[in-house]
Design a protein around this motif. Structure first.
Motif, PDB file in Angstrom:
ATOM      1  N   ARG A   1       0.953  -1.336   0.052  1.00 29.43           N
ATOM      2  CA  ARG A   1       0.041  -0.089  -0.124  1.00 29.43           C
ATOM      3  C   ARG A   1       0.836   1.320  -0.015  1.00 29.43           C
ATOM      4  O   ARG A   1       0.602   2.131  -0.892  1.00 29.43           O
TER       5      ARG A   1
ATOM      6  N   SER B   1      -9.975   1.648   3.960  1.00 24.48           N
ATOM      7  CA  SER B   1     -11.038   0.755   3.614  1.00 24.48           C
ATOM      8  C   SER B   1     -10.330  -0.489   3.002  1.00 24.48           C
ATOM      9  O   SER B   1     -10.609  -1.643   3.368  1.00 24.48           O
ATOM     10  N   GLU B   2      -9.373  -0.318   2.174  1.00 20.81           N
ATOM     11  CA  GLU B   2      -8.345  -1.574   1.671  1.00 20.81           C
ATOM     12  C   GLU B   2      -7.821  -2.185   3.007  1.00 20.81           C
ATOM     13  O   GLU B   2      -7.834  -3.412   2.968  1.00 20.81           O
TER      14      GLU B   2
ATOM     15  N   ASP C   1     -16.881   4.553   3.200  1.00 18.69           N
ATOM     16  CA  ASP C   1     -16.603   2.847   3.340  1.00 18.69           C
ATOM     17  C   ASP C   1     -16.211   2.430   4.428  1.00 18.69           C
ATOM     18  O   ASP C   1     -15.479   1.394   4.747  1.00 18.69           O
TER      19      ASP C   1
ATOM     20  N   PRO D   1      -6.468   9.538  -0.776  1.00 15.98           N
ATOM     21  CA  PRO D   1      -7.744   8.707  -0.716  1.00 15.98           C
ATOM     22  C   PRO D   1      -7.673   7.976   0.729  1.00 15.98           C
ATOM     23  O   PRO D   1      -7.677   6.629   0.591  1.00 15.98           O
TER      24      PRO D   1
ATOM     25  N   SER E   1      -9.936  -4.314   4.843  1.00 15.03           N
ATOM     26  CA  SER E   1     -10.433  -5.423   4.150  1.00 15.03           C
ATOM     27  C   SER E   1      -9.264  -6.581   4.325  1.00 15.03           C
ATOM     28  O   SER E   1      -9.545  -7.695   4.365  1.00 15.03           O
TER      29      SER E   1
ATOM     30  N   ASN F   1     -10.429   7.516   2.546  1.00  4.26           N
ATOM     31  CA  ASN F   1     -11.515   6.415   2.535  1.00  4.26           C
ATOM     32  C   ASN F   1     -11.137   5.187   1.909  1.00  4.26           C
ATOM     33  O   ASN F   1     -11.132   4.168   2.342  1.00  4.26           O
ATOM     34  N   THR F   2     -10.804   5.153   0.561  1.00  6.81           N
ATOM     35  CA  THR F   2     -10.451   4.012  -0.134  1.00  6.81           C
ATOM     36  C   THR F   2      -9.291   3.134   0.281  1.00  6.81           C
ATOM     37  O   THR F   2      -9.330   1.911   0.621  1.00  6.81           O
ATOM     38  N   ASN F   3      -8.156   3.985   0.613  1.00  2.47           N
ATOM     39  CA  ASN F   3      -7.053   3.245   1.174  1.00  2.47           C
ATOM     40  C   ASN F   3      -7.253   2.586   2.528  1.00  2.47           C
ATOM     41  O   ASN F   3      -6.691   1.321   2.827  1.00  2.47           O
TER      42      ASN F   3
ATOM     43  N   TRP G   1     -16.129   9.332   5.718  1.00  2.00           N
ATOM     44  CA  TRP G   1     -15.394   8.106   5.165  1.00  2.00           C
ATOM     45  C   TRP G   1     -16.554   7.185   4.654  1.00  2.00           C
ATOM     46  O   TRP G   1     -16.975   6.270   5.588  1.00  2.00           O
TER      47      TRP G   1
END
Length: 455
Positions: A148, A442-443, A399, A436, A446, A438-440, A397
């Protein structure tokens, strides 16, 4: 004549670096040398002597704020710890590094800072958060986090540290080349969240009454008498001290041009009713720093002793520097340098309801109040100097779980707390544009789930 000649020289230089003068006022030009040299000396000094950046990298970081900063001439004196920033012979400003205190601008009488004594940090080999050990690192999560960070930097995001705490343990951390687990990195406005915790500590110990009004005696004869500590914490005080960063503006002068950072917001007039309107303002946080400074004894040494006793020793903060203004008051809005591991401790402490390492910094009641949306008319998703995921019509955020909250800082510094996942994520870097989050994040959540044993 000399002043006008200086303006002409500066104007020519502005044009030389390709910055348009359209809409630039004489006041802007007059105040630019003071702001540019103050900002240059302070940030270059801290970047090099606190964060350990090379002198060249400290200058590169600085220039990301404005092409005008390329006009500066920086001189580092390693023997004295002085950094001088000069602008075309118009203005020179100095900042001085002091071990344990970091850098402060040399504005006014700073002699008291020279005599401050600081105890050396004690280092333990126990696992985080008690010491420097990291025996709980999960190899799969570590690899995913390293990927990441690498992807961030391929995209030009300049991420310098990523760290994950899961179930109270340090499980993954990754650093860009030139940085490591001990690198003290600037949190910018994440310092606000730590300042609020210090206020909560004073309340818990009966040293500060949040209901007392006026907050400052200077406000007792006008409408500012209605302002409460809660209003200041929620950025809804109604004071006329906007977050405007340009030459001659209050927020800029507060950080780069005055002896005492609280003097300008303290003098600000009230232009709105208290509590009705959220307006982000570093000035209000430095008013809170003034309360802490006064409660601790109102000297640079007593302020330092308070931080040592309240934060550094019990939380085992080894890589941590809370810088002061030239008067010796901690700049609670902006100037806290700490490693990713140390920043994570504040997130974990909040997740734990106010305690860490068997030490209670604030009460559970204070944490609950700190994470409640405020009652302003425009932006409710801000608690006691923490940004909340919920409170407004949509999640901040989208997600991430709704109960998530964070300390955030300029250049996209983040300490994200996700209580339902027992997770804290720290991101430190120097991103001049968007990041990002929110995106990062959330990843990251996950892969924390997908890589669990048995999943």
């Amino acid at each position: 004549m000399k002043k006008f000649l200086s303006i002409s020289v500066f104007t020519a230089a502005v044009l030389a670096v390709g910055v348009s003068l359209a809409g630039v006022t004489p006041s802007y030009l007059l105040n630019s040398p003071k702001m540019l040299t103050g900002m240059g000396a302070k940030l270059a000094c801290s970047g090099h002597y606190v964060s350990g950046l090379t002198k060249e990298q400290a200058f590169i970081d600085l220039q990301s704020y404005s092409p005008l900063l390329k006009l500066l001439d920086l001189e580092f004196d390693d023997e004295s710890g002085l950094v001088a920033a000069s602008l075309l012979g118009i203005k020179t400003t100095e900042a001085k590094y002091r071990e344990g205190l970091g850098c402060a601008l040399s504005i006014g009488d700073t002699e008291a800072l020279d005599s401050v004594k600081i105890s050396a940090a004690k280092v333990s080999n126990q696992d985080w958060p008690l010491g420097v050990g990291n025996s709980h690192i999960n190899p799969q999560w570590q690899q995913s986090l390293a990927q990441r960070l690498a992807q961030d930097n391929l995209a030009g995001l300049n991420t310098r540290a990523l760290l994950v705490i899961k179930d109270g343990q340090l499980v993954a951390e990754s650093y860009a080349p030139g940085f490591n687990a001990s690198s003290k990195l600037l949190g910018w406005s994440m310092a606000k969240s730590v300042t609020s915790l210090l206020l909560g500590h004073l309340e818990m110990n009966g040293q500060l009454d949040f209901s007392h009004k006026p907050v400052f005696s200077q406000w007792d004869a006008d409408e500012r008498a209605a302002i409460s500590i809660d209003d200041l914490l929620h950025m809804s005080s109604g004071l006329d001290f906007p977050e405007t960063y340009e030459p001659g503006a209050g927020a800029t002068d507060m950080l780069f041009a005055v002896h005492h950072a609280a003097e300008l917001p303290l003098a600000a007039a009230a232009v709105r009713s208290t509590g009705e309107y959220f307006e982000y303002s570093s000035g209000t946080t430095n008013l809170l720093s003034k309360l802490i400074y006064e409660a601790s004894g109102a000297t640079p040494q007593s302020n330092t002793d308070f931080l040592q006793k309240t934060l550094i020793e019990p939380l085992k903060l080894k890589d941590f520097v809370f810088e002061t203004d030239p008067s010796g008051m901690s700049v609670g809005s902006s100037y806290l340098y700490a490693s990713a591991r140390e920043w994570a401790k504040f997130g974990q402490l909040m997740l734990n309801g106010g305690e860490l390492n068997d030490y209670r910094l604030v009460s559970e009641n204070w944490v609950a109040r700190a994470l409640q949306p405020n009652e302003s008319d425009n932006t409710k998703s801000y608690g006691y100097q923490f940004w909340l995921n919920r409170g407004d019509d949509a999640l901040r955020w989208k997600d991430l779980p709704g109960e998530s909250f964070a300390a955030l800082g300029n250049r996209k510094q983040v300490v994200m707390v996700i209580p339902s996942q027992e997770t804290v994520i720290v991101r430190l870097g120097w991103t001049s544009g968007s990041y990002p989050t929110n995106t990062n994040f959330s990843e990251i959540l996950s892969f924390l789930q997908s890589d669990l044993p048995g999943s």
